[in-house]
Motif scaffolding. Structure first.
Motif, PDB file in Angstrom:
ATOM      1  N   LEU A   1      -4.499  14.593   6.406  1.00  0.00           N
ATOM      2  CA  LEU A   1      -4.044  13.278   5.973  1.00  0.00           C
ATOM      3  C   LEU A   1      -3.867  13.219   4.460  1.00  0.00           C
ATOM      4  N   VAL A   2      -4.855  13.709   3.724  1.00  0.00           N
ATOM      5  CA  VAL A   2      -4.732  13.728   2.265  1.00  0.00           C
ATOM      6  C   VAL A   2      -3.601  14.667   1.848  1.00  0.00           C
TER       7      VAL A   2
ATOM      8  N   VAL B   1       0.689   5.758   1.004  1.00  0.00           N
ATOM      9  CA  VAL B   1      -0.428   6.606   1.436  1.00  0.00           C
ATOM     10  C   VAL B   1      -1.045   6.123   2.744  1.00  0.00           C
ATOM     11  N   PRO B   2      -1.444   4.840   2.882  1.00  0.00           N
ATOM     12  CA  PRO B   2      -2.000   4.437   4.174  1.00  0.00           C
ATOM     13  C   PRO B   2      -0.972   4.467   5.295  1.00  0.00           C
TER      14      PRO B   2
ATOM     15  N   ALA C   1      -0.159  12.936   2.143  1.00  0.00           N
ATOM     16  CA  ALA C   1       0.094  12.018   1.033  1.00  0.00           C
ATOM     17  C   ALA C   1       0.332  12.777  -0.265  1.00  0.00           C
TER      18      ALA C   1
ATOM     19  N   SER D   1     -11.558  16.715   2.365  1.00  0.00           N
ATOM     20  CA  SER D   1     -10.537  15.716   2.042  1.00  0.00           C
ATOM     21  C   SER D   1     -10.067  15.881   0.602  1.00  0.00           C
TER      22      SER D   1
ATOM     23  N   ALA E   1      -0.768   8.039   6.367  1.00  0.00           N
ATOM     24  CA  ALA E   1      -2.068   8.440   6.914  1.00  0.00           C
ATOM     25  C   ALA E   1      -2.268   7.880   8.320  1.00  0.00           C
TER      26      ALA E   1
ATOM     27  N   TYR F   1      -2.481  10.228  11.541  1.00  0.00           N
ATOM     28  CA  TYR F   1      -3.728  10.205  12.306  1.00  0.00           C
ATOM     29  C   TYR F   1      -3.439   9.973  13.788  1.00  0.00           C
TER      30      TYR F   1
ATOM     31  N   THR G   1      -8.731  16.934  10.123  1.00  0.00           N
ATOM     32  CA  THR G   1      -7.876  15.763   9.981  1.00  0.00           C
ATOM     33  C   THR G   1      -7.901  15.208   8.565  1.00  0.00           C
TER      34      THR G   1
END
Length: 492
Positions: free
Chosen positions: A65-66, A213-214, A69, A115, A217, A221, A61
């Motif tokens: 996620l990284v 980004v968040p 982005a 990550s 993410a 997620y 994960t």
């Protein structure tokens, strides 16, 4: 370092075309290899660190996620500061991630290393931009298709190569291979043509990046964890909706700033929008559900209603060999895409995806029959993944190529995760009582959904405008300028 103030379509590098394509093939393989290389090692890592599946799952994960982005932002940064420059930075970041992972003796350190490796998720959009910037137009569709096909094959290679390395030497040596691959590619990338830095982009909208980004993410997620939590879980929707709220705030900000990090106005362009809708559909069906269920059918025991009893090693070997067929078909997709005809190649991919779903439902009972269906599926995947980047190239100006390609990569990965989760849900709701095995009806229902989505993607593709790169580019620029005037709010 070269500097330009706009499009210069006739200005092309003196570097050999074969050299540029070869280096970028390796860059694409780095990205896809690292995305899949830890799947086979995950059970052993869980045992070594006495970790729960949810804890160890962060090894996958964190990378995803990284990577999501990075795919979106790296393309824009490449458009601004030079694609070769950013490509090399991401490759070196991948090297650092491998070093951190090799040196780690804890699960937390391994997750941190993975990550950092996730920054490699931005490599493919940069590859597309570098190809467009440096290759003659007549060679561009085949080159893009070949690099995209290499990325698909690299993902298949990640499973089988890493699995064999893990069995022989352990998981640390998987990172040794990824380190060497990324480092060699980074050194070779210095042979690419000097980076083109575009003026007028010096003021980077870092706040836009911080918001984006968040947002992506959180949403990603929630989608990925839906495998364990289920789509009825409040946690699943809390993360997804939370991410969407942050993304909505990001869109509002980007629409009001003069120099956005990611120019959302360009997605009001008809061809870009339709291409992304088509990407969503095939990512859910052919790339998500069908891709997930193939390995399941191979490896399920023969006592199950659907299962061929193939060992994990042999199933990986079959997938690797079948993947080579998809890579071999990618240049054909590129040739069909020449002259603004990428839509045709994509529609062939959709038709093959539909055929693969029907054949999969009919040929579930024998290894040979199911291999035939998977060969058709790989052909569909090859045509889709190689034609969609060409559709992006047809849709936008050269200065926005990596930026929009990054959005395409995020869309593909996010909706493939949705498709995998939906496929899992369909099979879970059709279990034989008191067994972990899904019924034949469950598999048939899954392939019906894939077929319907493939037909919808064909319908959407039929509305995508055809035309030469020059014609499409001029139309896109005019449409974008008109949209920008309409969307930018009046000052108060």
């Amino acid at each position: 370092m070269a500097t330009t103030t706009g499009l210069e379509p006739e200005s092309r590098t003196q570097r050999p075309t074969a050299l540029i394509i070869t280096i970028l093939i390796f860059a694409a393989i780095v990205s896809s290899f690292e995305a899949t290389m830890m799947y086979t090692a995950l059970p052993g890592i869980m045992e070594q660190f006495q970790a729960t599946p949810s804890s160890a799952g962060w090894i996958l994960t964190g990378f995803l996620l990284v990577g999501a982005a990075s795919a979106a932002i790296a393309g824009r940064l490449g458009d601004a500061f030079g694609r070769r420059n950013v490509l090399i930075v991401l490759l070196l970041a991948s090297v650092v991630g491998s070093v951190v992972s090799i040196a780690s003796d804890s699960l937390g350190g391994l997750i941190a290393g993975r990550s950092i490796q996730g920054l490699a998720g931005g490599l493919v959009p940069l590859c597309v931009g570098i190809l467009r910037e440096n290759l003659p137009r007549k060679n561009l569709p085949v080159a893009i298709a070949t690099v995209a096909g290499a990325a698909m094959w690299g993902g298949a290679a990640g499973n089988i190569v890493a699995g064999n390395i893990y069995d022989a030497w352990g998981w640390h040596y998987i990172f040794v291979v990824s380190l060497v691959l990324a480092l060699v590619t980074a050194v070779a990338a210095f042979l690419l043509p000097p980076a083109t830095v575009r003026t007028g982009l010096e003021k980077v909208d870092w706040l836009g990046g911080i918001l984006f980004v968040p947002g992506i993410a959180l949403a990603m997620y929630g989608i990925n964890e839906s495998h364990d939590w289920g789509w009825g879980s409040g946690k699943t929707w809390a993360f997804i909706l939370g991410g969407l709220v942050v993304l909505a705030a990001w869109v509002a900000w980007e629409l009001r700033t003069d120099k956005p990090l990611l120019n959302v106005r360009i997605f009001t362009n008809r061809k870009v929008g339709l291409t992304l809708i088509a990407t969503m559909l095939v990512s859910v069906g052919t790339l998500g559900m069908s891709g997930y269920v193939g390995q399941l059918i191979f490896q399920m025991p023969t006592i199950a209603p659907v299962g061929l009893g193939v060992s994990a090693g042999h199933a990986g070997d079959l997938s690797f060999a079948i993947g080579l067929i998809g890579f071999a078909l990618s240049p054909l997709s590129g040739r069909i895409s020449r002259g603004g005809r990428a839509r045709n190649a994509f529609m062939i991919g959709c038709a093959l995806g539909l055929a693969a779903a029907v054949l999969s439902a009919l040929l579930l009972d024998t290894v040979v029959g199911f291999v035939i269906s998977q060969i058709v599926l790989t052909g569909a995947t090859g045509f889709m993944l190689s034609s969609l980047p060409n559709l992006i190239v047809e849709s936008v100006g050269e200065e926005n190529t990596s930026e929009v390609s990054g959005f395409y990569m995020v869309t593909q990965n996010a909706f493939a995760a949705v498709g995998t989760s939906l496929g899992t849900m369909i099979l879970t709701h059709n279990l034989v009582p008191e067994t972990p095995f899904s019924t034949r009806h469950g598999y048939n229902l899954l392939f019906i959904v894939v077929s319907v989505v493939a037909v919808l993607a064909l319908a959407v593709a039929s509305f995508i405008k055809r035309g030469t790169e020059d014609e499409v580019g001029e139309a896109t620029r005019a449409e974008f300028e008109a949209d920008a005037v309409a969307i930018v709010p009046e000052p108060i």
